[in-house]
Design an enzyme around this catalytic site. Structure first.
Site, PDB file in Angstrom:
ATOM      1  N   SER A 142       0.848  -1.190   0.000  1.00 54.80           N
ATOM      2  CA  SER A 142       0.000   0.000   0.000  1.00 54.80           C
ATOM      3  C   SER A 142       0.883   1.240   0.000  1.00 54.80           C
ATOM      4  O   SER A 142       2.041   1.193  -0.442  1.00 54.80           O
ATOM      5  CB  SER A 142      -0.972  -0.030   1.176  1.00 54.80           C
ATOM      6  OG  SER A 142      -1.933   0.982   0.999  1.00 54.80           O
ATOM      7  N   TYR A 156      -5.536   6.467  -8.427  1.00 51.15           N
ATOM      8  CA  TYR A 156      -4.558   5.550  -7.827  1.00 51.15           C
ATOM      9  C   TYR A 156      -4.798   5.439  -6.317  1.00 51.15           C
ATOM     10  O   TYR A 156      -4.861   4.340  -5.769  1.00 51.15           O
ATOM     11  CB  TYR A 156      -3.153   6.092  -8.099  1.00 51.15           C
ATOM     12  CG  TYR A 156      -2.021   5.459  -7.312  1.00 51.15           C
ATOM     13  CD1 TYR A 156      -1.437   4.276  -7.735  1.00 51.15           C
ATOM     14  CD2 TYR A 156      -1.521   6.081  -6.159  1.00 51.15           C
ATOM     15  CE1 TYR A 156      -0.376   3.710  -7.022  1.00 51.15           C
ATOM     16  CE2 TYR A 156      -0.460   5.520  -5.449  1.00 51.15           C
ATOM     17  CZ  TYR A 156       0.110   4.340  -5.884  1.00 51.15           C
ATOM     18  OH  TYR A 156       1.153   3.776  -5.179  1.00 51.15           O
ATOM     19  N   LYS A 160      -5.367   2.264  -3.167  1.00 51.37           N
ATOM     20  CA  LYS A 160      -4.597   2.012  -1.942  1.00 51.37           C
ATOM     21  C   LYS A 160      -5.527   2.072  -0.719  1.00 51.37           C
ATOM     22  O   LYS A 160      -5.351   1.324   0.241  1.00 51.37           O
ATOM     23  CB  LYS A 160      -3.431   2.995  -1.827  1.00 51.37           C
ATOM     24  CG  LYS A 160      -2.397   2.847  -2.960  1.00 51.37           C
ATOM     25  CD  LYS A 160      -1.833   1.437  -3.067  1.00 51.37           C
ATOM     26  CE  LYS A 160      -0.782   1.290  -4.154  1.00 51.37           C
ATOM     27  NZ  LYS A 160      -0.305  -0.087  -4.333  1.00 51.37           N
TER      28      LYS A 160
END
Ligand SMILES: NC(=O)C1=CN([C@@H]2O[C@H](COP(=O)(O)OP(=O)(O)OC[C@H]3O[C@@H](n4cnc5c(N)ncnc54)[C@H](O)[C@@H]3O)[C@@H](O)[C@H]2O)C=CC1
Ligand SMILES: C[C@H](O)[C@@H]1OC(=O)[C@H](O)[C@@H]1O
Length: 251
Positions: A142, A156, A160
């Site tokens: 992560s 993006y 995560k």
């Protein structure tokens, strides 16, 4: 040190960058390492470099956005080493773009690698570890982006954030089998993923100024944490993210 002797470890996306750093360190710690990525030649190159140092490694091609390739990765690993003890779901991509310009295809592309890949590689890892009956270690890659927003990275960062909660849910379900599931939350690490962004005038200097430790991270900065989370020393650690960020999240 041989802290991972006798263990077999898959590291996805390990032909360069952070994944390669972890694969090489796992090789030094005595693990049988599966170097994996989308390019067969690079997989073999990194595996060969681990073998040259006296380690045990093979390369297996796997695009983690394709379930058949994930299954092939696990089948081939079991064929060669008979067991899977450690899986690092590291493969990931980022595309910098302002939120209002992002096309659906871009979102799907990032989603498929970062989320689908982590989910289904983790699922197959869990099934094998449960079957083996010896526990296991699943480590998801992560980012500080699971915690703080970054302009031009919505597409993006949300993956995560997804990996953060995926890690917690998996940890809850898999604790009964002695399987640890944790994440590494990397800060700003000097790899190809951000090369384009950091080639913009002044970007690199601006970024470094924000990092309390005074420099960007290197892939090697993450390898020790990846060993800890793969080793029995972390047996009572599960469902958490260990941030390796030079102090960025302390701000
Ligand atoms: N570099 C950074 O600042 C940070 C990176 N990360 C994460 O670390 C992980 C590794 O990134 P980096 O080493 O920095 O970038 P990188 O671009 O150098 O490495 C990414 C690796 O993933 C592989 N990959 C890409 N698409 C794939 C696919 N479909 N299937 C299999 N492998 C694939 C690439 O071939 C490469 O080996 C990623 O998950 C990234 O999100 C997290 C926080 C910070
Ligand atoms: C792609 C970014 O530059 C990189 O990825 C992350 O997750 C970090 O937050 C870095 O900014």
């Amino acid at each position: 040190m041989s802290r991972l002797a006798g263990k077999t470890a898959i590291v996805t996306g390990s032909t360069r960058g952070i994944g390669k750093g972890i694969a090489v360190r796992y090789g030094r710690e005595g693990a049988n390492v599966i170097v994996s990525g989308t390019n067969a030649e690079l997989c073999e190159e990194v595996a060969e470099s681990i073998r040259r140092e006296g380690g045990s490694a093979i390369g297996i091609v796997c695009d983690v956005s394709d379930l058949d390739q994930i299954n092939r990765l696990y089948d081939k690993t079991l064929e060669k080493f008979g067991e899977i003890n450690i899986v690092v779901n590291n493969a990931g991509i980022a595309i910098f773009q302002p939120f209002i310009e992002v096309e659906p295809e871009t979102v799907r592309k990032i989603w498929n690698v970062n989320l689908f890949g982590t989910f289904f590689s983790g699922q197959r890892a869990a099934k094998e570890m449960i079957r083996q009956g010896k526990g296991g270690k699943i480590i998801n890659m992560s980012s500080i982006s699971e915690e703080v927003g970054t302009a031009d990275l919505t597409q993006y960062a949300m993956t995560k954030g997804g990996i953060k909660i995926m890690t917690k849910c998996m940890a809850l379900e898999l604790a009964q089998y002695g399987i640890n599931v944790n994440a590494i939350g990397a800060g700003v690490i000097d790899t190809d993923i951000s090369m384009e962004e950091f080639s913009k005038p002044g970007m690199r200097e601006e970024t470094v100024k924000r990092i309390p430790w005074g420099r960007m991270g290197e892939p090697e900065d993450l390898a020790g944490t990846a060993v800890f989370l793969a080793h029995e020393d972390s047996d009572y650690v599960t469902g958490t993210t260990v941030y390796v960020d030079g102090g960025l999240l302390a701000m």
